[in-house]
Every structure is written in structure tokens, then in C-alpha cells.
Write an enzyme that holds these catalytic residues in place. Structure first.
Site, PDB file in Angstrom:
ATOM      1  CB  SER A  69      -0.938   0.008   1.216  1.00  0.00           C
ATOM      2  OG  SER A  69      -0.196  -0.216   2.401  1.00  0.00           O
TER       3      SER A  69
ATOM      4  CD  GLU B  29      -7.477  -5.492   1.456  1.00  0.00           C
ATOM      5  OE1 GLU B  29      -6.363  -6.047   1.398  1.00  0.00           O
ATOM      6  OE2 GLU B  29      -7.689  -4.348   1.024  1.00  0.00           O
TER       7      GLU B  29
HETATM    8  O1  KIV Z   1      -0.489  -3.412   1.617  1.00  0.00           O
HETATM    9  C1  KIV Z   1      -1.088  -3.357   2.706  1.00  0.00           C
HETATM   10  O2  KIV Z   1      -1.032  -2.366   3.440  1.00  0.00           O
HETATM   11  C2  KIV Z   1      -1.877  -4.507   3.091  1.00  0.00           C
HETATM   12  C3  KIV Z   1      -2.803  -4.340   4.256  1.00  0.00           C
HETATM   13  C4  KIV Z   1      -4.002  -3.608   3.821  1.00  0.00           C
HETATM   14  C5  KIV Z   1      -3.123  -5.633   4.879  1.00  0.00           C
HETATM   15  O3  KIV Z   1      -1.816  -5.524   2.466  1.00  0.00           O
END
Ligand code: KIV
Length: 272
Positions: A53, A190
């Protein structure tokens, strides 16, 4: 404090699994830089995830697809310097583990050796079972990720709730059980229905960490920038805002600009 005592307080795969067994909820948040990681660690978070992310909240990209392995290693390395107690997990980015199994193992090894992460996270079900078996066998702990898997955005076309239909829910449960048998120590679920997430949590021995997956999971994770209210454009129902940093930061920036323009900053006391 002796090294032994300090080490015994560190969160490990063993600690995470023991927390699940005694019904103690696991708190996980993301970090991408040293300062945030240090604050999270000092606040007592159990697991810190350097999520891909980073693409959305740091790099300003629309999807997580373009992030590279070198970028993930860089962010994990700088987060590592701020973490003393929490377990540090790093996301493996898209196409760093989906092709050749040998290359995938090498990439996961690079992540641990070069960044200081203690485990890797990867998206996928039964297809990645042989890889997880190899990784756990050679000592690389794996956290799985099912449900909404952002690296597959172009396959699904939306970020909507997954596994509402019974066929997809059945497949998700079977995937979770397969990952569990392969040896994952934890599993992110998720954006799936709460009842399904609770069922998965009861069915597997791995610790289930939910994001938009309801209260029946063994723990919860949020993207730190989202829970701090740093992204005004993004407010899905599962993100609880624990602060409004957008407003705080804007206010501070505007005050600073005004004070510079009116020569109120710096003062004599702030000068040498
Ligand atoms: O990339 C991320 O931050 C994640 C979380 C949302 C679990 O995979």
C-alpha cells in the site's frame, strides 16, 4: 535490561500464535518510514507491516501493481531502524513471487537478508502452496492474504467486498485451509463478510488478521495513513479514523506560511 529479557519481549511468530490460542487480539498497522515505525513500536503495536500500500499512500499510485522489490526492500530497511519490539513483516510485491518458484524463493530471501524483515506477506490461495511449503521449510515465515487482493485488481476490476456468493466463500475457506496446512503463521483477510472471516478464524491454526472483515478475526490491521485521517479522498466503512491529521497538518502548514510571510518566524529566541 539484559539482551535475554529484551529478546524475550520481542514479538515473534510464536508470540502471534500464542496470542491467538489464548484469545488475545493482535494489533497490526502499516509503516513505510523510520519515524512512524518508531512511534508505532513505542506505542506497543504487535505487528508492523510494510505493505505494498506504500504505492497508494506514499508513491501516489492508483494500484499496488507497479511497486518493485527494490522499493519494498528500501522501505522495509528504513522501517527496521525504528522497530525494537514488534514483529516486522514485509509485503512481497506483484511479480516478485508469481513466476518461477526458485526466483520467488530467492526474492523472499533477499527481502529477509537485505531489509531485516522477519516474515514475508503474499497474496494468493492454493496456487502458492508449493512456494509457502518451501519458504517455511527453509525458515522464512509467511503471512498469507486472501479476500480482496489488490495485486489482482485488473482481474477483478473493482475493490468491492469479496466472497459474498457461496461459491467464492467456499473457495476462500478451502484456500485458507490449504495455506494453513502449508505453514503460514498468519493470514490477512481483506474486505469479506464478517461471518465468513469468523468461520475461517475458527477453522485454521494460523492467526487471522482482518481488514474490513469484522470483529471475529484474531486481530485487526489498518493502513496507518488511513486511520490517521491523512487521506481525505478515501473513507470506506471499515476505516475508523483515530485522528484527523489532514486538518492538523494543513493548519500547521498554513500557520507556518503566514508566520514566515509576516516575519513572525523565526523569533529572536529561535535565532543564534
Ligand atoms: O499493503 C497493505 O497495506 C496490506 C494491508 C491492507 C493488509 O496488504
Amino acid at each position: 535490561m539484559s539482551t535475554q529479557t529484551a529478546e524475550s519481549k520481542r514479538i515473534t511468530t510464536k508470540t502471534v500464535l500464542a496470542m491467538k490460542q489464548r484469545g488475545e487480539k493482535i494489533a497490526m498497522l502499516t509503516a513505510y518510514d523510520y519515524s512512524t515505525a518508531r512511534l508505532l513500536d513505542e506505542s506497543g503495536v504487535d505487528v508492523i507491516l510494510v505493505g505494498d500500500s506504500v504505492a497508494n499512500v506514499v508513491q501516489g499510485l492508483e494500484t499496488t501493481v507497479p511497486v518493485t522489490l527494490d522499493e519494498m526492500i528500501y522501505h522495509t530497511k528504513i522501517v527496521r531502524r525504528g522497530v525494537k519490539r514488534a514483529m516486522l513483516v514485509a509485503d512481497m510485491p506483484f511479480m516478485s513471487y508469481q513466476t518461477d518458484i526458485k526466483e520467488a524463493v530467492r526474492n523472499c530471501g533477499r527481502m529477509l537478508k537485505e531489509s531485516g524483515a522477519e516474515a514475508v506477506k503474499m497474496e494468493g490461495g492454493k496456487r502458492i502452496v508449493p512456494l509457502i511449503e518451501q519458504l517455511t521449510d527453509i525458515g522464512i515465515p509467511v503471512m498469507g492474504h486472501l479476500g480482496l487482493t489488490p495485486q489482482s485488481i485488473y482481474k477483478f476490476g473493482t475493490y468491492e467486498v469479496r466472497a459474498r456468493e457461496s461459491a467464492e466463500a467456499k473457495k476462500l475457506l478451502a484456500d485458507a485451509e490449504a495455506l494453513d496446512r502449508a505453514g503460514v503463521f498468519a493470514l490477512v483477510l481483506e474486505k469479506i463478510p464478517a461471518a465468513l472471516a469468523a468461520k475461517v478464524s475458527r477453522s485454521v491454526s494460523a492467526a487471522v488478521i482482518g481488514i474490513g472483515a469484522g470483529p471475529g478475526c484474531d486481530g485487526q490491521v489498518l493502513v496507518t495513513n488511513d486511520m490517521l485521517g491523512m487521506n481525505e479522498q478515501f473513507h470506506p466503512r471499515f476505516v475508523r479514523k483515530y485522528a484527523d491529521l489532514s486538518a492538523t497538518m494543513r493548519g500547521a502548514f498554513q500557520t507556518y506560511i503566514a508566520e514566515v510571510k509576516t516575519s513572525k518566524f523565526p523569533s529572536k529566541k529561535e535565532s543564534y
